[in-house]
Design a protein around this motif. Structure first.
Motif, PDB file in Angstrom:
ATOM      1  N   GLN A  39       0.827  -1.208   0.000  1.00  0.00           N
ATOM      2  CA  GLN A  39       0.000   0.000   0.000  1.00  0.00           C
ATOM      3  C   GLN A  39       0.865   1.263   0.000  1.00  0.00           C
ATOM      4  O   GLN A  39       0.550   2.228  -0.690  1.00  0.00           O
ATOM      5  N   LEU A  40       1.943   1.280   0.768  1.00  0.00           N
ATOM      6  CA  LEU A  40       2.839   2.434   0.769  1.00  0.00           C
ATOM      7  C   LEU A  40       3.553   2.567  -0.571  1.00  0.00           C
ATOM      8  O   LEU A  40       3.714   3.670  -1.090  1.00  0.00           O
ATOM      9  N   ARG A  41       3.980   1.449  -1.141  1.00  0.00           N
ATOM     10  CA  ARG A  41       4.640   1.505  -2.455  1.00  0.00           C
ATOM     11  C   ARG A  41       3.680   2.024  -3.521  1.00  0.00           C
ATOM     12  O   ARG A  41       4.088   2.714  -4.450  1.00  0.00           O
ATOM     13  N   ALA A  42       2.377   1.722  -3.376  1.00  0.00           N
ATOM     14  CA  ALA A  42       1.387   2.181  -4.348  1.00  0.00           C
ATOM     15  C   ALA A  42       1.260   3.700  -4.350  1.00  0.00           C
ATOM     16  O   ALA A  42       0.859   4.296  -5.349  1.00  0.00           O
ATOM     17  N   LEU A  43       1.613   4.361  -3.244  1.00  0.00           N
ATOM     18  CA  LEU A  43       1.575   5.820  -3.184  1.00  0.00           C
ATOM     19  C   LEU A  43       2.739   6.460  -3.928  1.00  0.00           C
ATOM     20  O   LEU A  43       2.783   7.670  -4.105  1.00  0.00           O
ATOM     21  N   GLY A  44       3.726   5.646  -4.343  1.00  0.00           N
ATOM     22  CA  GLY A  44       4.824   6.152  -5.147  1.00  0.00           C
ATOM     23  C   GLY A  44       6.113   6.402  -4.394  1.00  0.00           C
ATOM     24  O   GLY A  44       7.142   6.647  -4.991  1.00  0.00           O
ATOM     25  N   ALA A  45       6.081   6.372  -3.081  1.00  0.00           N
ATOM     26  CA  ALA A  45       7.300   6.587  -2.291  1.00  0.00           C
ATOM     27  C   ALA A  45       7.859   5.239  -1.862  1.00  0.00           C
ATOM     28  O   ALA A  45       7.116   4.300  -1.618  1.00  0.00           O
ATOM     29  N   ILE A  46       9.175   5.162  -1.794  1.00  0.00           N
ATOM     30  CA  ILE A  46       9.828   3.958  -1.287  1.00  0.00           C
ATOM     31  C   ILE A  46      10.207   4.263   0.156  1.00  0.00           C
ATOM     32  O   ILE A  46      10.960   5.203   0.428  1.00  0.00           O
ATOM     33  N   VAL A  47       9.650   3.486   1.088  1.00  0.00           N
ATOM     34  CA  VAL A  47       9.813   3.749   2.511  1.00  0.00           C
ATOM     35  C   VAL A  47      10.529   2.565   3.151  1.00  0.00           C
ATOM     36  O   VAL A  47      10.252   1.410   2.833  1.00  0.00           O
ATOM     37  N   ASP A  48      11.452   2.865   4.067  1.00  0.00           N
ATOM     38  CA  ASP A  48      12.157   1.827   4.797  1.00  0.00           C
ATOM     39  C   ASP A  48      12.151   2.202   6.273  1.00  0.00           C
ATOM     40  O   ASP A  48      11.910   3.348   6.638  1.00  0.00           O
ATOM     41  N   GLY A  49      12.411   1.235   7.128  1.00  0.00           N
ATOM     42  CA  GLY A  49      12.430   1.454   8.568  1.00  0.00           C
ATOM     43  C   GLY A  49      11.318   0.668   9.250  1.00  0.00           C
ATOM     44  O   GLY A  49      10.593  -0.092   8.609  1.00  0.00           O
ATOM     45  N   THR A  50      11.213   0.846  10.561  1.00  0.00           N
ATOM     46  CA  THR A  50      10.196   0.129  11.329  1.00  0.00           C
ATOM     47  C   THR A  50       9.238   1.113  11.986  1.00  0.00           C
ATOM     48  O   THR A  50       9.601   2.239  12.324  1.00  0.00           O
ATOM     49  N   LEU A  51       7.999   0.655  12.172  1.00  0.00           N
ATOM     50  CA  LEU A  51       6.956   1.464  12.782  1.00  0.00           C
ATOM     51  C   LEU A  51       6.354   0.701  13.948  1.00  0.00           C
ATOM     52  O   LEU A  51       6.043  -0.485  13.824  1.00  0.00           O
ATOM     53  N   SER A  52       6.212   1.390  15.061  1.00  0.00           N
ATOM     54  CA  SER A  52       5.549   0.829  16.236  1.00  0.00           C
ATOM     55  C   SER A  52       4.536   1.855  16.716  1.00  0.00           C
ATOM     56  O   SER A  52       4.602   3.028  16.362  1.00  0.00           O
ATOM     57  N   GLY A  53       3.599   1.406  17.517  1.00  0.00           N
ATOM     58  CA  GLY A  53       2.621   2.342  18.050  1.00  0.00           C
ATOM     59  C   GLY A  53       1.508   1.619  18.775  1.00  0.00           C
ATOM     60  O   GLY A  53       1.503   0.393  18.913  1.00  0.00           O
ATOM     61  N   GLY A  54       0.557   2.385  19.226  1.00  0.00           N
ATOM     62  CA  GLY A  54      -0.588   1.829  19.911  1.00  0.00           C
ATOM     63  C   GLY A  54      -1.707   2.838  19.932  1.00  0.00           C
ATOM     64  O   GLY A  54      -1.487   4.040  19.772  1.00  0.00           O
ATOM     65  N   GLY A  55      -2.945   2.331  20.094  1.00  0.00           N
ATOM     66  CA  GLY A  55      -4.049   3.258  20.118  1.00  0.00           C
ATOM     67  C   GLY A  55      -5.373   2.571  20.323  1.00  0.00           C
ATOM     68  O   GLY A  55      -5.456   1.401  20.704  1.00  0.00           O
ATOM     69  N   THR A  56      -6.420   3.348  20.054  1.00  0.00           N
ATOM     70  CA  THR A  56      -7.795   2.884  20.217  1.00  0.00           C
ATOM     71  C   THR A  56      -8.604   3.310  18.998  1.00  0.00           C
ATOM     72  O   THR A  56      -8.233   4.244  18.284  1.00  0.00           O
ATOM     73  N   ALA A  57      -9.722   2.626  18.771  1.00  0.00           N
ATOM     74  CA  ALA A  57     -10.637   2.995  17.692  1.00  0.00           C
ATOM     75  C   ALA A  57     -12.057   2.638  18.107  1.00  0.00           C
ATOM     76  O   ALA A  57     -12.274   1.676  18.855  1.00  0.00           O
ATOM     77  N   GLN A  58     -12.993   3.435  17.609  1.00  0.00           N
ATOM     78  CA  GLN A  58     -14.418   3.157  17.770  1.00  0.00           C
ATOM     79  C   GLN A  58     -15.012   3.049  16.371  1.00  0.00           C
ATOM     80  O   GLN A  58     -15.040   4.036  15.640  1.00  0.00           O
ATOM     81  N   ILE A  59     -15.454   1.847  16.010  1.00  0.00           N
ATOM     82  CA  ILE A  59     -16.054   1.615  14.708  1.00  0.00           C
ATOM     83  C   ILE A  59     -17.561   1.615  14.922  1.00  0.00           C
ATOM     84  O   ILE A  59     -18.106   0.710  15.582  1.00  0.00           O
ATOM     85  N   ASN A  60     -18.242   2.625  14.377  1.00  0.00           N
ATOM     86  CA  ASN A  60     -19.673   2.786  14.597  1.00  0.00           C
ATOM     87  C   ASN A  60     -20.511   2.389  13.398  1.00  0.00           C
ATOM     88  O   ASN A  60     -21.733   2.406  13.471  1.00  0.00           O
ATOM     89  N   GLY A  61     -19.888   2.084  12.293  1.00  0.00           N
ATOM     90  CA  GLY A  61     -20.623   1.685  11.107  1.00  0.00           C
ATOM     91  C   GLY A  61     -19.730   1.713   9.897  1.00  0.00           C
ATOM     92  O   GLY A  61     -18.538   1.999   9.990  1.00  0.00           O
ATOM     93  N   PRO A  62     -20.308   1.461   8.737  1.00  0.00           N
ATOM     94  CA  PRO A  62     -19.494   1.387   7.520  1.00  0.00           C
ATOM     95  C   PRO A  62     -19.029   2.748   7.016  1.00  0.00           C
ATOM     96  O   PRO A  62     -18.123   2.824   6.199  1.00  0.00           O
TER      97      PRO A  62
END
Length: 181
Positions: A39-62
């Motif tokens: 998906q990142l390559r599809a945006l046209g940029a070549i990205v390297d490295g690692t990503l970490s994180g955390g969070g929350t989400a509320q899915i209320n519908g489509p």
């Protein structure tokens, strides 16, 4: 429900809580290798490295505008090749917060320190049905190191003004082809 998955060479953990009218999520990302993301390559940029994180989400519908999410992001050894054939820009570490509200991703307090430059960024990506339908409104401060000036001096002369800690760039318009001023 608890989900534990291997993704892009790292680990994703999600806990889902069903409630009337939606789902609440708690999630963490641990050492995802960005170069493995199609998906990142599809945006046209070549990205390297690692990503970490955390969070929350509320899915209320489509419908995305009904949903909410917050993610704290941390990246290490990040490098981005924006134009094929140019050397990668070494961003090093990057931290910040992402918030999804009313169909927009808000970047809050993004700060990066790397071999080529230091950066700060804040702004909004208004999400459409596809990346082609999405827009960006971002304020970006770039402060190149001496190594960055040595590597990208020619490229920096093409920018609308010299980069520096007091002169932000404005990135606006279509997500895949924004204007820079």
């Amino acid at each position: 429900m608890h989900v534990h998955a291997d993704l892009y060479g790292g680990i994703v953990r999600v806990t889902l809580h069903q409630r009337a009218g939606g789902v609440d999520l708690d999630f963490s990302l641990d050492s995802l290798k960005l170069a493995q993301s199609a998906q990142l390559r599809a945006l046209g940029a070549i990205v390297d490295g690692t990503l970490s994180g955390g969070g929350t989400a509320q899915i209320n519908g489509p419908n995305l505008p009904d949903d909410h999410a917050a993610l704290k992001v941390s990246g290490d050894e990040l490098a981005v090749s924006i134009v094929n054939g140019f050397p990668a820009i070494h961003l090093g570490t990057l931290t910040g917060d992402l918030k999804l509200e009313q169909g927009a991703i808000k970047l809050v307090g993004f700060v990066g320190h790397g071999a080529d430059l230091d950066l700060k960024a804040d702004g909004t990506i208004q999400l459409g049905q596809t990346a082609d339908d999405s827009t960006i409104d971002l304020t970006l401060y770039l402060d190149p190191t001496q190594a960055g000036r040595d590597h990208f001096g020619f490229f920096m002369k093409l920018l609308p003004h010299p980069p520096g800690p007091d002169a932000p760039f404005s990135i606006e318009g279509d997500l895949l082809s924004p204007s820079i001023s």
